[in-house]
Design an enzyme around this catalytic site. Structure first.
Site, short mmCIF file in Angstrom:
data_model
loop_
_atom_site.label_atom_id
_atom_site.label_comp_id
_atom_site.label_asym_id
_atom_site.label_seq_id
_atom_site.Cartn_x
_atom_site.Cartn_y
_atom_site.Cartn_z
N ASN A 128 0.84 -1.19 -0.10
CA ASN A 128 0.01 -0.05 0.04
C ASN A 128 0.86 1.18 0.14
O ASN A 128 1.68 1.63 0.99
CB ASN A 128 -0.86 -0.23 1.25
CG ASN A 128 -1.70 1.23 1.41
OD1 ASN A 128 -1.49 2.16 1.73
ND2 ASN A 128 -3.00 1.09 0.81
N CYS A 173 12.09 10.68 -1.58
CA CYS A 173 12.93 11.43 -2.69
C CYS A 173 12.63 10.43 -4.26
O CYS A 173 12.83 11.28 -5.03
CB CYS A 173 14.51 10.88 -2.39
SG CYS A 173 15.04 11.71 -0.82
N CYS A 186 -2.46 -7.56 -6.06
CA CYS A 186 -2.26 -8.94 -6.49
C CYS A 186 -3.69 -9.27 -6.74
O CYS A 186 -3.83 -10.33 -7.83
CB CYS A 186 -1.69 -10.00 -5.42
SG CYS A 186 0.03 -9.46 -4.94
#
Length: 254
Positions: A128, A173, A186
């Site tokens: 997630n 970043c 999935c």
């Protein structure tokens, strides 16, 4: 180490890069694994078998029949059990000497910060994007190294984000928190079963290297695997001076 431990971990001790001192560091270490599914299963099993003295497993999900194609810490008999309890049972079956804490809930905010602060290394084994960002931010705040992996379909990736280095990037970043990414799962996209095993095992390897002080970590490098051709691609990564997550921390260090 006692005689049983010397025998159990003898193949590590024989390695010049690890030896007695490195194995003792592993035994004294605490690893936090967030996610006890496809990636977290092999990561937990290998960290447990290697003797990481304390594992904290965090996941609020339960074992489902569809998980068993790839989530190797779970069994048919444990369908319906919480994933953390199932994974803890699997780890203890291999190595009953270590301490495993199973937290069957979603953690965020101060609770996540507290868990990260207690760990020596953190493994992001989730799927997630928002959770990944929260884990990364907590690791930056606590100055703890993060080993992050991901796998979907036939593709996988892994890197280390270590805020202790002045020039190493954090997860944000590379993947800004405000970026728009299409969430894939999935359950809708599918995943090649060994892919999560490959990436999760590599996460365990990177975590053990960090704990034992062996070799060079993947900090500053993102490895991507195309499982169709079994071809790895390495991308060099750089810290974003304007990163909203780690920028302020690095300014204080400088």
């Amino acid at each position: 180490m006692n005689d049983d431990q010397l025998l159990r971990y003898s193949r590590h001790i024989l390695l010049d890069e690890i030896g007695i001192e490195g194995q003792e560091r592993i035994l004294a270490a605490h690893a936090l694994i967030v996610g006890a599914g496809g990636l977290g299963s092999p990561a937990a099993l290998f960290l447990g078998s290697a003797g990481v003295g304390r594992l904290t497993l965090v996941d609020d999900d339960v074992v489902d029949l569809t998980n068993l194609q790839r989530q190797i810490a779970h069994t048919t008999e444990r369908v319906g059990c919480t994933k953390v309890a199932s994974a803890a049972q699997a780890v203890h079956a291999i190595n009953p000497q270590i301490q495993v804490e199973a937290i069957a809930q979603r953690v965020d905010g101060p609770a996540l910060d507290a868990l990260v602060a207690q760990a020596d290394v953190v493994l992001d084994c989730t799927d997630n994007y928002r959770t990944r960002q929260a884990i990364n931010a907590a690791c930056v705040r606590a100055g703890k190294p993060l080993v992050a992996g991901a796998a979907i379909r036939f593709d996988g990736q892994i890197s280390v984000y270590d805020p202790r280095g002045r020039d190493t990037p954090c997860y944000a970043c590379l993947f800004p928190p405000d970026a728009r990414f299409e969430e894939v799962a999935c359950s809708t996209m599918g995943v090649f079963a060994p892919m999560v095993g490959i990436i999760g095992t590599m996460q365990a390897a990177e975590a053990l290297k960090l704990i034992a002080g062996v070799g060079r970590s993947l900090a500053g490098r993102l490895l991507m695997l195309d499982g169709r051709d079994m071809q790895w691609t390495e991308m060099r990564t750089q810290r974003d001076p304007g990163c909203a997550v780690c920028g302020a921390r690095h300014m204080r260090q400088e």
